[in-house]
Design a protein around this motif. Structure first.
Motif, mmCIF file in Angstrom:
data_model
loop_
_atom_site.group_PDB
_atom_site.id
_atom_site.type_symbol
_atom_site.label_atom_id
_atom_site.label_comp_id
_atom_site.label_asym_id
_atom_site.label_seq_id
_atom_site.Cartn_x
_atom_site.Cartn_y
_atom_site.Cartn_z
ATOM 1 N N GLU A 4 0.810 -1.219 0.000
ATOM 2 C CA GLU A 4 0.000 0.000 0.000
ATOM 3 C C GLU A 4 0.841 1.267 0.000
ATOM 4 N N THR A 5 1.994 1.294 0.600
ATOM 5 C CA THR A 5 2.818 2.490 0.599
ATOM 6 C C THR A 5 3.579 2.645 -0.706
ATOM 7 N N SER A 6 3.914 1.547 -1.367
ATOM 8 C CA SER A 6 4.616 1.665 -2.644
ATOM 9 C C SER A 6 3.678 2.141 -3.748
ATOM 10 N N ALA A 7 2.378 1.963 -3.566
ATOM 11 C CA ALA A 7 1.409 2.407 -4.567
ATOM 12 C C ALA A 7 1.014 3.860 -4.364
ATOM 13 N N ALA A 8 1.299 4.422 -3.228
ATOM 14 C CA ALA A 8 0.876 5.788 -2.923
ATOM 15 C C ALA A 8 1.397 6.806 -3.943
ATOM 16 N N PRO A 9 2.659 6.773 -4.339
ATOM 17 C CA PRO A 9 3.106 7.732 -5.354
ATOM 18 C C PRO A 9 2.387 7.550 -6.696
ATOM 19 N N LEU A 10 2.087 6.288 -7.023
ATOM 20 C CA LEU A 10 1.356 6.038 -8.276
ATOM 21 C C LEU A 10 -0.057 6.594 -8.215
ATOM 22 N N VAL A 11 -0.697 6.416 -7.082
ATOM 23 C CA VAL A 11 -2.057 6.943 -6.902
ATOM 24 C C VAL A 11 -2.030 8.462 -6.969
ATOM 25 N N THR A 12 -1.060 9.063 -6.319
ATOM 26 C CA THR A 12 -0.930 10.518 -6.331
ATOM 27 C C THR A 12 -0.689 11.024 -7.752
ATOM 28 N N ALA A 13 0.188 10.363 -8.480
ATOM 29 C CA ALA A 13 0.482 10.766 -9.863
ATOM 30 C C ALA A 13 -0.750 10.595 -10.746
ATOM 31 N N ALA A 14 -1.490 9.518 -10.553
ATOM 32 C CA ALA A 14 -2.702 9.286 -11.354
ATOM 33 C C ALA A 14 -3.753 10.347 -11.050
ATOM 34 N N ARG A 15 -3.871 10.702 -9.779
ATOM 35 C CA ARG A 15 -4.835 11.732 -9.390
ATOM 36 C C ARG A 15 -4.464 13.082 -10.004
ATOM 37 N N LYS A 16 -3.176 13.428 -9.988
ATOM 38 C CA LYS A 16 -2.723 14.685 -10.592
ATOM 39 C C LYS A 16 -2.961 14.686 -12.101
ATOM 40 N N ARG A 17 -2.658 13.549 -12.736
ATOM 41 C CA ARG A 17 -2.861 13.450 -14.186
ATOM 42 C C ARG A 17 -4.351 13.589 -14.519
ATOM 43 N N HIS A 18 -5.204 12.987 -13.702
ATOM 44 C CA HIS A 18 -6.652 13.077 -13.920
ATOM 45 C C HIS A 18 -7.125 14.529 -13.786
ATOM 46 N N GLU A 19 -6.663 15.220 -12.749
ATOM 47 C CA GLU A 19 -7.063 16.619 -12.547
ATOM 48 C C GLU A 19 -6.538 17.519 -13.668
ATOM 49 N N LEU A 20 -5.323 17.267 -14.119
ATOM 50 C CA LEU A 20 -4.767 18.043 -15.228
ATOM 51 C C LEU A 20 -5.586 17.817 -16.502
ATOM 52 N N THR A 21 -5.946 16.583 -16.748
ATOM 53 C CA THR A 21 -6.750 16.254 -17.930
ATOM 54 C C THR A 21 -8.124 16.917 -17.838
ATOM 55 N N ARG A 22 -8.730 16.861 -16.654
ATOM 56 C CA ARG A 22 -10.035 17.516 -16.465
ATOM 57 C C ARG A 22 -9.935 19.015 -16.711
ATOM 58 N N SER A 23 -8.891 19.636 -16.175
ATOM 59 C CA SER A 23 -8.764 21.082 -16.357
ATOM 60 C C SER A 23 -8.533 21.428 -17.823
ATOM 61 N N LYS A 24 -7.787 20.607 -18.554
ATOM 62 C CA LYS A 24 -7.588 20.856 -19.990
ATOM 63 C C LYS A 24 -8.906 20.717 -20.744
ATOM 64 N N ALA A 25 -9.706 19.724 -20.394
ATOM 65 C CA ALA A 25 -10.992 19.519 -21.070
ATOM 66 C C ALA A 25 -11.955 20.665 -20.763
ATOM 67 N N ILE A 26 -12.011 21.089 -19.521
ATOM 68 C CA ILE A 26 -12.901 22.190 -19.139
ATOM 69 C C ILE A 26 -12.454 23.482 -19.819
ATOM 70 N N GLN A 27 -11.151 23.712 -19.861
ATOM 71 C CA GLN A 27 -10.627 24.904 -20.535
ATOM 72 C C GLN A 27 -10.978 24.886 -22.020
ATOM 73 N N ALA A 28 -10.830 23.730 -22.662
ATOM 74 C CA ALA A 28 -11.162 23.617 -24.087
ATOM 75 C C ALA A 28 -12.650 23.873 -24.305
ATOM 76 N N LEU A 29 -13.482 23.345 -23.433
ATOM 77 C CA LEU A 29 -14.927 23.550 -23.527
ATOM 78 C C LEU A 29 -15.278 25.032 -23.383
ATOM 79 N N ARG A 30 -14.677 25.687 -22.411
ATOM 80 C CA ARG A 30 -14.931 27.121 -22.215
ATOM 81 C C ARG A 30 -14.453 27.935 -23.411
ATOM 82 N N GLU A 31 -13.313 27.565 -23.956
ATOM 83 C CA GLU A 31 -12.759 28.298 -25.098
ATOM 84 C C GLU A 31 -13.664 28.160 -26.324
ATOM 85 N N LEU A 32 -14.145 26.950 -26.588
ATOM 86 C CA LEU A 32 -15.060 26.751 -27.722
ATOM 87 C C LEU A 32 -16.334 27.574 -27.530
ATOM 88 N N ASP A 33 -16.872 27.546 -26.320
ATOM 89 C CA ASP A 33 -18.101 28.291 -26.053
ATOM 90 C C ASP A 33 -17.858 29.795 -26.130
#
Length: 130
Positions: A4-33
């Motif tokens: 469980e402790t060796s997976a923590a950095p992977l979980v953190t990295a996946a969470r950051k990547r997910h949030e970055l992807t969400r923010s890029k998608a929301i930004q693209a949506l706002r820009e198109l609109d």
């Protein structure tokens, strides 16, 4: 190291990547609109650099894309960016102002007609006296 402790950095990295992807998608949506460009899953995916299937898996982003796509799809004229669209309250206020202005103009018109009739009557009376 426990698993469980060796997976923590992977979980953190996946969470950051997910949030970055969400923010890029929301930004693209706002820009198109904002620009008034057609909003579609393909357009948002291309602009944000994400897959369409990922967009479909995000309920809030999916709902916003569908809402904007449907709002623009119902309109026969070119799409209007969200910042320039009128709200119902704004349209109601503009209608009330127009009705009030119409009432004032009608009263002015009636007053001017009465004044004109009075002036023409006086002019006719003065020419018949002379």
């Amino acid at each position: 190291m426990p698993p469980e402790t060796s997976a923590a950095p992977l979980v953190t990295a996946a969470r950051k990547r997910h949030e970055l992807t969400r923010s890029k998608a929301i930004q693209a949506l706002r820009e198109l609109d904002r620009t008034g460009a057609p909003v579609s899953f393909e357009g948002v995916a291309r602009r944000a650099g994400v897959s369409r299937s990922w967009l479909y898996s995000q309920p809030d982003i999916r709902a916003e894309i569908e809402r904007l796509r449907d709002a623009i799809g119902r309109s026969p004229s070119p799409p209007i960016p969200a910042a320039q669209r009128s709200s119902d309250a704004s349209l109601h206020a503009r209608l009330e102002a127009a009705l009030e202005r119409n009432r004032q103009l009608t009263e002015d018109n009636q007053r001017l007609r009465r004044q004109l009739a009075h002036a023409l009557g006086e002019q006719r009376a003065s020419t018949t006296r002379s």
